[in-house]
Motif scaffolding. Structure first.
Motif, short mmCIF file in Angstrom:
data_model
loop_
_atom_site.label_atom_id
_atom_site.label_comp_id
_atom_site.label_asym_id
_atom_site.label_seq_id
_atom_site.Cartn_x
_atom_site.Cartn_y
_atom_site.Cartn_z
N THR A 124 -9.56 -54.73 -1.00
CA THR A 124 -9.64 -54.19 0.35
C THR A 124 -10.35 -55.17 1.26
O THR A 124 -11.22 -55.94 0.82
CB THR A 124 -10.38 -52.85 0.37
N THR B 11 -6.54 -50.80 6.81
CA THR B 11 -6.73 -49.55 6.07
C THR B 11 -5.50 -49.22 5.22
O THR B 11 -5.58 -48.39 4.31
CB THR B 11 -7.03 -48.39 7.01
N VAL C 258 -3.44 -50.91 2.61
CA VAL C 258 -3.41 -52.07 1.73
C VAL C 258 -1.99 -52.23 1.20
O VAL C 258 -1.48 -51.35 0.49
CB VAL C 258 -4.41 -51.90 0.56
#
Length: 388
Positions: A78, A180, A182
């Protein structure tokens, strides 16, 4: 007198016995020799299996061991902090570049984007008002001081720059919001996921969410002896060399590809050079981490003399093979053997195409032994690696 007569009788008896023994031995000895010859003549032929000495093109391979690697492998992490709201993939799934993998709670980043957009609207309104004031000062001409006009012009420039900064802030907020979601950076197969729904992830942590390995195409890293490097370079300069990947038990061909890379350095500890073969792998027979046997085709011998491996025998004097002549008798040939693979060997000296060599039953055979032959199968599939 009596004593001498006794000695004479003894000598006479001895002479008669000796003459009888030699006569019996000569008579019966001839019979024994004759019987031996007859027995030899009646000895049955030794059953053997034969194969043909052929002239054929013979591929010369360098064999080795290799490890399959993903052509590209990515550890997906992330780039923003937050709670995982959704996992959009299944472990082991084939994904394409851009497919959604994980969704992180977007609300904080959506709020930051909205705030940046609102700030831009505010600054645009201030700029519009500043432009109106500048126009008024300009129309007034000599009734407005030069300082007032210059100050207003500076205010307009400042607000214009502020709007540019607002646009950059909006782009940054939009990027954070996009992070946000991925997504897969490459096409490939995903591995085991490292996080579950509800977990908090951080951009600073080293633990990834999941790995993605590209398997179409795929690579195999293998080695070759350093003394073969000049031959590999020479052949590779002419055309890409064929690489075959086989199961480690040698029973099944998995894929055929091309040599893509010759490493720029020889491993001095092992005396080998690392090579990289690339395979299309459309059927996914190769998998990252898999161990395989490899064959690198470096050249093909034209019109080579080829025999089955089973025909070549070993002795203290070197290699030899038996052929069968027109009288069905075994003939011994000393041979020199070159390359060998898939149950076949190249004979450099000692045999000629068209001869029949004994491939089974040699342990009962000597030069001149009468043999009875059964021809071995000439099916080209036999002795080669099974390909399914």
């Amino acid at each position: 007198m009596k004593k001498s007569r006794t000695i004479g009788w003894i000598l006479l008896v001895a002479a008669i016995g000796a003459a009888g023994y030699f006569g019996w031995d000569r008579f019966h000895g001839r019979d024994a020799a004759k019987n031996t010859q007859q027995a030899a003549a009646r000895k049955p032929a030794v059953p053997v299996t034969t194969g043909a000495v052929e002239k054929a093109d013979f591929p010369v391979y360098l064999t080795g061991l290799g490890t399959v690697q993903g052509f590209n492998t990515v550890q997906v992490r992330t780039r923003v902090d937050g709670q995982i709201d959704k996992v959009a993939f299944k472990e082991g799934q084939i994904v394409k570049e851009g497919d959604l993998l994980v969704e992180i709670d977007p609300r904080p980043y959506q709020a930051a984007l909205d705030q940046a957009k609102a700030k831009k609207v505010q600054d645009e309104a201030n700029l519009a008002n500043a432009n109106l004031d500048l126009q008024r000062y300009t129309k007034l001409g000599e009734f407005a001081t030069r300082q007032q006009t210059d100050t207003q012009r500076s205010t307009v420039a400042q607000l214009t720059a502020q709007i540019a900064a607002d646009e950059a802030a909006i782009a940054t907020a939009q990027t954070q919001l996009d992070y946000t979601q991925v997504k897969s950076p490459i096409s490939g197969v995903v591995g085991l996921r490292q996080v579950d729904i509800g977990n908090i992830v951080n951009a600073s942590t080293q633990t990834g969410i999941v790995s993605v390995a590209q398997i179409e195409p795929i690579a195999v890293i293998f080695t070759a002896p350093e003394e073969q490097l000049p031959y590999i370079n020479e052949a590779h300069a002419a055309s890409p060399l064929k690489v075959i990947a086989i199961t480690t038990d040698g029973k099944k061909v998995l894929a055929e590809g091309k040599l893509a890379v010759i490493n720029n350095q020889v491993d001095t500890t092992s005396g080998t050079i690392r090579l990289k073969g690339v395979f299309d792998n459309k059927d996914h027979m190769l998998w990252p981490g898999q161990s395989v046997s490899t064959r690198l085709l470096v050249k093909t011998l034209k019109d080579a003399t080829v025999v089955p491996d089973d025909a070549i025998q070993h002795s203290t004097d070197g290699l030899y093979a038996y052929t069968v002549d027109q009288n069905n008798k075994a003939v011994l040939h000393k041979v020199k053997v070159g390359a060998s693979i898939d149950g076949r060997s190249v004979v450099d000296e000692g045999l000629a195409p068209g001869e029949q060599v004994i491939t089974a039953g040699q342990f009962k055979v000597q030069p001149g032994t009468l043999v009875t032959t059964a021809v071995a199968s000439t099916d080209p599939v036999q002795g080669k690696v099974q390909q399914e």
